[in-house]
Design a protein around this motif. Structure first.
Motif, PDB file in Angstrom:
ATOM      1  N   GLY A   1      74.158  76.904  18.674  1.00  0.00           N
ATOM      2  CA  GLY A   1      73.250  75.872  19.168  1.00  0.00           C
ATOM      3  C   GLY A   1      73.540  74.465  18.694  1.00  0.00           C
ATOM      4  O   GLY A   1      72.856  73.525  19.113  1.00  0.00           O
ATOM      5  N   PHE A   2      74.539  74.286  17.833  1.00  0.00           N
ATOM      6  CA  PHE A   2      74.780  72.972  17.228  1.00  0.00           C
ATOM      7  C   PHE A   2      75.172  71.927  18.269  1.00  0.00           C
ATOM      8  O   PHE A   2      74.709  70.789  18.228  1.00  0.00           O
ATOM      9  CB  PHE A   2      75.860  73.085  16.164  1.00  0.00           C
ATOM     10  N   ALA A   3      76.001  72.309  19.207  1.00  0.00           N
ATOM     11  CA  ALA A   3      76.476  71.355  20.212  1.00  0.00           C
ATOM     12  C   ALA A   3      75.326  70.841  21.059  1.00  0.00           C
ATOM     13  O   ALA A   3      75.217  69.629  21.328  1.00  0.00           O
ATOM     14  CB  ALA A   3      77.527  72.009  21.097  1.00  0.00           C
ATOM     15  N   ARG A   4      74.406  71.723  21.471  1.00  0.00           N
ATOM     16  CA  ARG A   4      73.284  71.307  22.307  1.00  0.00           C
ATOM     17  C   ARG A   4      72.374  70.359  21.544  1.00  0.00           C
ATOM     18  O   ARG A   4      71.915  69.336  22.070  1.00  0.00           O
ATOM     19  CB  ARG A   4      72.514  72.545  22.784  1.00  0.00           C
ATOM     20  N   ARG A   5      72.100  70.693  20.264  1.00  0.00           N
ATOM     21  CA  ARG A   5      71.212  69.830  19.471  1.00  0.00           C
ATOM     22  C   ARG A   5      71.824  68.448  19.253  1.00  0.00           C
ATOM     23  O   ARG A   5      71.134  67.425  19.326  1.00  0.00           O
ATOM     24  CB  ARG A   5      70.912  70.496  18.124  1.00  0.00           C
ATOM     25  N   MET A   6      73.104  68.418  18.972  1.00  0.00           N
ATOM     26  CA  MET A   6      73.762  67.135  18.748  1.00  0.00           C
ATOM     27  C   MET A   6      73.752  66.289  20.010  1.00  0.00           C
ATOM     28  O   MET A   6      73.524  65.068  19.962  1.00  0.00           O
ATOM     29  CB  MET A   6      75.200  67.360  18.276  1.00  0.00           C
ATOM     30  N   LEU A   7      74.001  66.916  21.165  1.00  0.00           N
ATOM     31  CA  LEU A   7      74.015  66.183  22.416  1.00  0.00           C
ATOM     32  C   LEU A   7      72.641  65.590  22.715  1.00  0.00           C
ATOM     33  O   LEU A   7      72.533  64.427  23.134  1.00  0.00           O
ATOM     34  CB  LEU A   7      74.453  67.120  23.551  1.00  0.00           C
ATOM     35  N   GLN A   8      71.576  66.388  22.485  1.00  0.00           N
ATOM     36  CA  GLN A   8      70.232  65.879  22.722  1.00  0.00           C
ATOM     37  C   GLN A   8      69.912  64.710  21.784  1.00  0.00           C
ATOM     38  O   GLN A   8      69.276  63.723  22.179  1.00  0.00           O
ATOM     39  CB  GLN A   8      69.219  67.008  22.530  1.00  0.00           C
TER      40      GLN A   8
END
Length: 450
Positions: A430-437
């Protein structure tokens, strides 16, 4: 028969607008001087004497780099062509054979033409090379009486009637050594330019009862280089002839006008050369090879059945054995690639040895330079090098070894082993999604600020 060459190379070449001596300007990767020396080399001359003047040190160095046995003499004062030839007298003091006088700025005299001059010299005391000029211009004119040459008259000394003659003097002359130098001793500077003309020896010879004749050649052979425009014209003329010669010898050129050869390029029969290929100095390609489009080769040897390119660069010291494949955007330098090996994509192989049937994956680099010295990479036979491998030289990969994709190889890989040298991958859920948001939110907040 013994033959000596005297090559006049003393001129500055003012119209070249250059600090480089005229004879050191290049056509097809070789200096004009080298072309002139090559013209006579097929005669296997016993001696070659180059008369230098302007830039004598550089001219002498270029002479000896091509022929270490050549003799360089210096014309200190530029007093004319006869004076220039006389500078070679001491170097040929004990020589009794035929002498041919050539010019360092006239690169295209053919060896067959010089052979014809030597043959004519068996029945004539002095032989001059002449040509029928489409536009005689300011060339010296050859004054004939049947087959006998009576004299040569320089343009500036000619009458209007004499200037109508279109049989012109190339400047190339042959005679026995003793005849040449005896005649030169009688040349004076009593003319419009106040110079010692080599051409005056014809009139002097006839007055002494000696015979003179003319051997004719194509005007293109006598092309002299005096300006950058002449240099460009000479390059174009060389390339046209080189392309025709290659095709006549069984080489297929898909787009001949886009292929460029050097003066020493050798290509074997049944080789195919695609468009936009450049052969720089020192290239040999054997039979049945293929050189694909937009490739550049220099100082290399390509064996039969090999395929190079498209968009490949082979640099000096590259040796490709039979049936090697070098693909797109590959650069190879000072390396031996053994039979059946492949370097197909986006790789640099420098200071290396690649064994038979080995496969070099895309993006492989031999890291051969440490900032001070070059180091070698040795790859055995039947090796598989994974894509994006960095080979930090000096390093050796044994036969039938392997590297994993993305590996940095810093130590030897034994025969049959596999090298893996890369950081261990870790996935963060989930790290990529959180960073993008987060990035989107920060951008939106910044846009609202006044």
């Amino acid at each position: 028969m013994a033959v000596a060459l005297i090559i006049l190379a003393a001129g500055k070449g003012t119209r070249m607008m250059s600090d480089v001596p005229k004879v050191l300007h290049e056509v097809a990767g070789g200096s004009l001087l080298v072309h002139a020396m090559r013209s006579g080399s097929n005669l296997e001359p016993e001696r070659t004497v180059v008369v230098a003047g302007h830039g004598a040190e550089a001219v002498g160095a270029a002479t000896l780099a091509y022929d270490e046995d050549a003799i360089v003499v210096v014309q200190q004062d530029q007093l004319g062509t006869a004076h220039a030839v006389k500078q070679a007298k001491d170097a040929l003091a004990d020589f009794s054979g035929d002498v041919i006088i050539l010019y360092g700025d006239t690169p295209f005299i053919q060896s067959e033409t010089l052979d014809s001059m030597l043959t004519a010299g068996a029945t004539a005391d002095v032989v001059v090379l002449g040509f029928q000029a489409a536009d005689p211009g300011r060339y010296g004119r050859l004054m004939m009486d049947g087959d006998a040459l009576e004299r040569i008259i320089e343009f500036k000394d000619a009458t209007d009637e004499e200037r109508m003659i279109n049989l012109c003097n190339s400047g190339v002359i042959s005679a026995k050594a003793d005849v040449i130098f005896d005649l030169l001793d009688a040349v004076s500077d009593d003319n419009a330019a106040g110079e010692y003309y080599l051409t005056d020896i014809i009139g002097i010879a006839r007055a002494k009862g000696l015979s003179a004749t003319v051997v004719r050649c194509e005007e293109a052979e006598t092309m002299g280089i005096n300006s950058r425009a002449d240099l460009a014209a000479a390059e174009a003329a060389f390339q046209v002839r080189a392309r025709k010669d290659a095709m006549a010898n069984g080489v297929s050129l898909h787009a001949p006008d886009t292929v460029y050869f050097s003066h020493d390029t050798y290509i074997g029969s049944d080789t195919v050369v695609e468009p936009n290929v450049v052969f720089a100095v020192g290239v040999t390609v054997e039979n049945n090879a293929t050189i694909r489009a937009f490739s550049h080769l220099e100082g290399c040897h390509v064996s039969r059945g090999s395929v190079v390119g498209p968009y490949a660069r082979l640099r000096p010291g590259t040796e490709l054995a039979e049936n090697v494949k070098v693909g797109n955007f590959v650069e190879i330098k000072n390396a031996v690639i053994e039979a059946g090996a492949k370097v197909n994509h986006l790789s640099y192989i420098g200071d290396a040895h690649v064994g038979e049937r080995s496969n070099i994956g895309a993006g492989t680099i031999t890291c051969n330079y440490d900032g001070v010295s070059k180091h070698r990479t040795t790859i055995g036979a039947d090796v598989f090098v994974g894509s994006n491998t960095m080979l930090v030289a000096p390093v050796t990969l044994g036969d039938e070894s392997m590297t994993a994709t993305g590996t940095i190889v810093t130590k030897n890989v034994p025969e049959g082993d596999m090298a893996v040298g890369r950081a261990r991958q870790e996935n963060k859920p989930g790290f990529a999604r959180r960073m993008l948001q987060k990035f989107k939110s920060n951008t939106a907040s910044a846009a609202k600020e006044p």
